[in-house]
Scaffold this motif. Structure first.
Motif, PDB file in Angstrom:
ATOM      1  N   ARG A  17       0.804  -1.217   0.000  1.00  0.00           N
ATOM      2  CA  ARG A  17       0.000   0.000   0.000  1.00  0.00           C
ATOM      3  C   ARG A  17       0.840   1.272   0.000  1.00  0.00           C
ATOM      4  N   LEU A  18       2.158   1.132   0.215  1.00  0.00           N
ATOM      5  CA  LEU A  18       3.030   2.284   0.317  1.00  0.00           C
ATOM      6  C   LEU A  18       4.474   1.839   0.111  1.00  0.00           C
ATOM      7  N   VAL A  19       5.209   2.627  -0.652  1.00  0.00           N
ATOM      8  CA  VAL A  19       6.648   2.410  -0.804  1.00  0.00           C
ATOM      9  C   VAL A  19       7.344   3.601  -0.152  1.00  0.00           C
ATOM     10  N   VAL A  20       8.343   3.322   0.672  1.00  0.00           N
ATOM     11  CA  VAL A  20       9.136   4.371   1.314  1.00  0.00           C
ATOM     12  C   VAL A  20      10.591   4.109   0.976  1.00  0.00           C
ATOM     13  N   GLY A  21      11.266   5.148   0.513  1.00  0.00           N
ATOM     14  CA  GLY A  21      12.672   4.990   0.160  1.00  0.00           C
ATOM     15  C   GLY A  21      13.456   6.230   0.521  1.00  0.00           C
ATOM     16  N   LYS A  22      14.750   6.043   0.694  1.00  0.00           N
ATOM     17  CA  LYS A  22      15.644   7.160   0.995  1.00  0.00           C
ATOM     18  C   LYS A  22      16.796   7.145   0.008  1.00  0.00           C
ATOM     19  N   SER A  23      17.133   8.316  -0.462  1.00  0.00           N
ATOM     20  CA  SER A  23      18.305   8.528  -1.304  1.00  0.00           C
ATOM     21  C   SER A  23      18.290   7.625  -2.526  1.00  0.00           C
ATOM     22  N   LEU A  24      19.252   6.709  -2.622  1.00  0.00           N
ATOM     23  CA  LEU A  24      19.329   5.839  -3.797  1.00  0.00           C
ATOM     24  C   LEU A  24      18.103   4.950  -3.953  1.00  0.00           C
ATOM     25  N   GLY A  25      17.344   4.778  -2.888  1.00  0.00           N
ATOM     26  CA  GLY A  25      16.080   4.045  -3.000  1.00  0.00           C
ATOM     27  C   GLY A  25      15.144   4.690  -4.002  1.00  0.00           C
ATOM     28  N   SER A  26      15.312   5.994  -4.207  1.00  0.00           N
ATOM     29  CA  SER A  26      14.445   6.693  -5.157  1.00  0.00           C
ATOM     30  C   SER A  26      14.713   6.278  -6.601  1.00  0.00           C
ATOM     31  N   LEU A  27      15.782   5.534  -6.842  1.00  0.00           N
ATOM     32  CA  LEU A  27      16.006   4.990  -8.185  1.00  0.00           C
ATOM     33  C   LEU A  27      14.880   4.044  -8.577  1.00  0.00           C
ATOM     34  N   ALA A  28      14.141   3.557  -7.601  1.00  0.00           N
ATOM     35  CA  ALA A  28      13.017   2.651  -7.863  1.00  0.00           C
ATOM     36  C   ALA A  28      11.678   3.376  -7.916  1.00  0.00           C
ATOM     37  N   CYS A  29      11.690   4.699  -7.972  1.00  0.00           N
ATOM     38  CA  CYS A  29      10.405   5.407  -7.951  1.00  0.00           C
ATOM     39  C   CYS A  29       9.572   5.139  -9.201  1.00  0.00           C
ATOM     40  N   GLY A  30      10.196   4.699 -10.275  1.00  0.00           N
ATOM     41  CA  GLY A  30       9.435   4.325 -11.467  1.00  0.00           C
ATOM     42  C   GLY A  30       8.517   3.145 -11.213  1.00  0.00           C
ATOM     43  N   ILE A  31       8.946   2.227 -10.356  1.00  0.00           N
ATOM     44  CA  ILE A  31       8.108   1.068 -10.008  1.00  0.00           C
ATOM     45  C   ILE A  31       6.827   1.548  -9.330  1.00  0.00           C
ATOM     46  N   ALA A  32       6.963   2.443  -8.343  1.00  0.00           N
ATOM     47  CA  ALA A  32       5.786   2.971  -7.659  1.00  0.00           C
ATOM     48  C   ALA A  32       4.905   3.737  -8.635  1.00  0.00           C
ATOM     49  N   ALA A  33       5.518   4.525  -9.504  1.00  0.00           N
ATOM     50  CA  ALA A  33       4.747   5.300 -10.483  1.00  0.00           C
ATOM     51  C   ALA A  33       3.998   4.373 -11.434  1.00  0.00           C
ATOM     52  N   ASP A  34       4.681   3.371 -11.972  1.00  0.00           N
ATOM     53  CA  ASP A  34       4.073   2.475 -12.950  1.00  0.00           C
ATOM     54  C   ASP A  34       2.977   1.601 -12.357  1.00  0.00           C
ATOM     55  N   ARG A  35       3.085   1.314 -11.058  1.00  0.00           N
ATOM     56  CA  ARG A  35       2.082   0.457 -10.413  1.00  0.00           C
ATOM     57  C   ARG A  35       1.062   1.258  -9.609  1.00  0.00           C
ATOM     58  N   ASN A  36       1.163   2.578  -9.706  1.00  0.00           N
ATOM     59  CA  ASN A  36       0.218   3.480  -9.033  1.00  0.00           C
ATOM     60  C   ASN A  36       0.159   3.230  -7.526  1.00  0.00           C
ATOM     61  N   ILE A  37       1.331   3.103  -6.923  1.00  0.00           N
ATOM     62  CA  ILE A  37       1.441   2.869  -5.485  1.00  0.00           C
ATOM     63  C   ILE A  37       1.890   4.168  -4.824  1.00  0.00           C
ATOM     64  N   PRO A  38       1.206   4.607  -3.776  1.00  0.00           N
ATOM     65  CA  PRO A  38       1.667   5.795  -3.040  1.00  0.00           C
ATOM     66  C   PRO A  38       3.097   5.589  -2.539  1.00  0.00           C
ATOM     67  N   ALA A  39       3.826   6.697  -2.446  1.00  0.00           N
ATOM     68  CA  ALA A  39       5.224   6.585  -2.040  1.00  0.00           C
ATOM     69  C   ALA A  39       5.667   7.813  -1.268  1.00  0.00           C
ATOM     70  N   ALA A  40       6.605   7.587  -0.370  1.00  0.00           N
ATOM     71  CA  ALA A  40       7.287   8.671   0.348  1.00  0.00           C
ATOM     72  C   ALA A  40       8.768   8.515   0.057  1.00  0.00           C
ATOM     73  N   TRP A  41       9.378   9.580  -0.455  1.00  0.00           N
ATOM     74  CA  TRP A  41      10.789   9.556  -0.826  1.00  0.00           C
ATOM     75  C   TRP A  41      11.537  10.577   0.008  1.00  0.00           C
ATOM     76  N   LEU A  42      12.437  10.090   0.846  1.00  0.00           N
ATOM     77  CA  LEU A  42      13.275  10.962   1.663  1.00  0.00           C
ATOM     78  C   LEU A  42      14.585  11.182   0.919  1.00  0.00           C
ATOM     79  N   THR A  43      14.949  12.412   0.729  1.00  0.00           N
ATOM     80  CA  THR A  43      16.140  12.838  -0.005  1.00  0.00           C
ATOM     81  C   THR A  43      16.263  12.132  -1.355  1.00  0.00           C
TER      82      THR A  43
END
Length: 124
Positions: A17-43
């Protein structure tokens, strides 16, 4: 980075239901975008083009948290997105204030409060 995130989301079998990532974790933000999953990205690494592009196409609720003294945070890109943004003045990539331990604790409180509000708004 994206492959392990996709595998974890797939393993959750729709329960993610939610993806949370920090820094280099944001390299995976396309996965959340493509699957329409809410996300919180720190730095998030907004200075990498595919991260910014993925955030532009993300339609699910998204929170971005960064510091104005972080070299990989781009305030113009963050402001141009339609997402919830918390930019912490003078905070670095660790979301800390240089030579200010008490101020850094206050930043942590602010970040946790915004995350709590964001997660609560999702109804999780």
């Amino acid at each position: 980075m994206a492959r392990p995130v996709a595998a974890a989301i797939d393993a959750a079998a729709g329960a993610c239901r939610l993806v949370v990532g920090k820094s280099l974790g944001s390299l995976a933000c396309g996965i959340a975008a493509d699957r329409n999953i809410p996300a919180a990205w720190l730095t998030p690494v907004l200075t990498i083009d595919h991260v910014a592009a993925a955030l532009r196409r993300a339609m699910a609720p998204t929170l971005l948290i960064g510091g104005s003294a972080d070299k990989v945070w781009d305030a113009r890109i963050a402001a141009s997105l339609r997402h919830d943004v918390l930019e912490v003045p003078s905070a670095d990539h660790g979301l800390e204030l240089a030579d200010d331990a008490a101020g850094s604790v206050d930043v942590l409180r602010q970040v946790v409060s915004r995350l709590d509000h964001f997660v609560g708004s999702l109804g999780c």
